[in-house]
Scaffold this active site. Structure first.
Site, PDB file in Angstrom:
ATOM      1  CG  ASP A 149      -2.000   0.933   1.239  1.00 25.55           C
ATOM      2  OD1 ASP A 149      -2.043   1.783   0.336  1.00 25.55           O
ATOM      3  OD2 ASP A 149      -2.851   0.857   2.154  1.00 25.55           O
ATOM      4  N   GLY A 183      -4.811   3.560  -8.110  1.00 25.08           N
ATOM      5  CA  GLY A 183      -4.953   3.851  -9.540  1.00 25.08           C
ATOM      6  C   GLY A 183      -4.197   5.087  -9.990  1.00 25.08           C
ATOM      7  CD  GLU A 185       2.985   8.137 -10.759  1.00 23.59           C
ATOM      8  OE1 GLU A 185       3.738   7.351 -11.340  1.00 23.59           O
ATOM      9  OE2 GLU A 185       3.310   8.804  -9.766  1.00 23.59           O
ATOM     10  CG  ASP A 204      -9.228   3.364   1.082  1.00 29.92           C
ATOM     11  OD1 ASP A 204      -8.349   3.145   0.229  1.00 29.92           O
ATOM     12  OD2 ASP A 204      -9.022   3.319   2.308  1.00 29.92           O
TER      13      ASP A 204
HETATM   14  C1  GAL Z   1      -5.455   2.499   2.694  1.00 29.06           C
HETATM   15  C2  GAL Z   1      -5.842   1.361   1.786  1.00 29.06           C
HETATM   16  C3  GAL Z   1      -6.904   0.572   2.508  1.00 29.06           C
HETATM   17  C4  GAL Z   1      -6.364   0.074   3.845  1.00 29.06           C
HETATM   18  C5  GAL Z   1      -5.798   1.233   4.670  1.00 29.06           C
HETATM   19  C6  GAL Z   1      -5.091   0.724   5.915  1.00 29.06           C
HETATM   20  O1  GAL Z   1      -4.553   3.262   2.016  1.00 29.06           O
HETATM   21  O2  GAL Z   1      -6.319   1.832   0.566  1.00 29.06           O
HETATM   22  O3  GAL Z   1      -7.355  -0.489   1.697  1.00 29.06           O
HETATM   23  O4  GAL Z   1      -5.389  -0.884   3.604  1.00 29.06           O
HETATM   24  O5  GAL Z   1      -4.914   2.003   3.904  1.00 29.06           O
HETATM   25  O6  GAL Z   1      -4.548   1.739   6.678  1.00 29.06           O
END
Ligand code: GAL
Length: 384
Positions: A149, A183, A185, A204
């Protein structure tokens, strides 16, 4: 004697070749979209005990039998690094290896989470500068899936994701690599080239709270990305909100149908230990899941749109097509699929995949009244 010896050599070579082929097959990851559970949404918390309970429930509820296999720990499991630089779990995960072993003992696979940045989104330790070491730690624990992430990542995304992908490969363990960079770039355009098996195409899904609007906003905007998906590499419009407070059964069927037509990962986050029978039935409808898991791996696309009404089609390996009739309006409305628009012949046999009944043979088009925020999902087989 000579012939006999040659025979033995050929047999041995054959066995070696066969085992190499089997190994190659085993290591082909995500030939169909991954299915599983992830512990991130607000109604679930994180921790060893909870993960074990969800793994138990995945088996006892029939979710595993329906095809769900990954149990994924999301953010918030990390503490920091020990004096050797090894990434360590926090107190909620006293023995990560034992937890992974437990999940494996249920016949399931285990997923974990990290970031290419110094910190994860929730501010825990990331993998920046420790990619090889962390990949080795994950492999030693027996991890099968890594969600990576972006969060605090900076600089060249392509290089950062490639770095971890190569580190994972060097471990020799097949680990599904799930890119999560929202998504940005055009991640879908290079995700597969850096070894990604899935890549998030959006921010999200529940960014503004859990609601049908989030499902609609994210799901219906996926049109056009279909050419980037295929066996081993899938667009990921984020997880399923099915079974979460605020999502009714029609809305849940809409997300399940759309995600299956999109050949998207089916990763749910509801508490599997307390599902309603309706939620379970929606998550496990075999005729709908088969559309998602179709071996041709073709992502569906929109073929017609009129205000709040949309028709989506996914071609299937057997030559038939899955068709979704969606109503985004706040009241029931008739939705029509024109067989010509859907690339179908004039005469088509239809089966309703949620009602699980054959509807008969229709000419030129089919119309159904679709509930508010709902869907009618069909399998259409051309009659020649
Ligand atoms: C976000 C991610 C989520 C979740 C969250 C956890 O950036 O898109 O799906 O993993 O962090 O902190």
């Amino acid at each position: 004697m000579k012939l006999y010896a040659t025979g033995i050599i050929l047999t041995v070579l054959g066995i070696c070749r066969l085992s190499t082929m089997l190994l190659a097959q085993e290591t082909r990851i995500a030939q169909t979209p991954p299915m599983g559970w992830s512990g991130f949404f607000p109604s679930t918390k994180s921790g060893d005990e909870l993960i074990r309970a969800e793994a138990d429930a995945m088996v006892s509820t029939g979710m595993k039998a329906a095809g769900y296999e990954y149990i994924n720990v999301d953010d918030c499991w990390e503490s920091g690094r020990d004096s050797f630089g090894n990434l360590c779990p926090n107190g909620r995960y006293p023995d990560m290896k034992a937890l992974v072993d437990y999940v494996h003992s249920k016949g399931l696979k285990f997923g974990i989470y990290s970031s290419p940045g110094r910190k994860t989104c929730a501010g825990f330790e990331g993998s920046f500068g420790h990619e090889d070491q962390d990949a080795e730690t994950f492999a030693a624990w027996g991890v099968d899936f890594l969600k990576y992430d972006w969060c605090s990542g900076s600089g060249d995304q392509v290089a950062a994701y490639r770095r971890m992908s190569e580190a994972l490969k060097r471990t020799g363990r097949p680990i599904l690599f799930a890119l999560c960079q929202y998504g940005r770039e055009r991640g879908w355009a290079w995700g597969a080239s850096v070894g990604g098996n899935t890549w998030r195409t959006t921010s999200d899904i529940a960014l503004n709270g859990i609601s049908y609007d989030d499902i609609a906003l994210v799901g219906f905007e996926q049109n056009g990305l279909e050419r980037f998906a295929g066996p081993g590499h899938w667009n990921d419009p984020d997880g399923l909100l099915i079974g979460q407070p605020g999502i009714n059964d029609d809305e849940a069927r809409t997300q399940m149908s759309l995600w299956c037509l999109l050949a998207s990962p089916l990763i749910t986050s509801n508490d599997l230990t307390q599902m309603s029978p309706e939620t379970l039935a929606i998550l496990t409808n075999p005729e709908v899941i088969v559309v998602n898991q179709d071996r041709a791996g073709i992502q569906g696309h929109r073929v017609a749109e009129e205000g709040p009404l949309e028709v989506w089609v996914k071609p299937l390996a057997d030559g038939s097509k899955a068709v979704g009739l969606f109503n985004r309006e706040g009241a029931p409305l008739p939705v029509t699929v024109s067989f010509c628009d859907a690339g179908l012949p004039a005469s088509v046999q239809l089966r309703d995949l949620w009602a699980r009944k054959d509807l008969g043979v229709f000419q030129e088009s089919f119309t159904a009244t679709v509930p508010r925020h709902g869907v009618v999902m069909l399998k259409a087989t051309g009659q020649f």
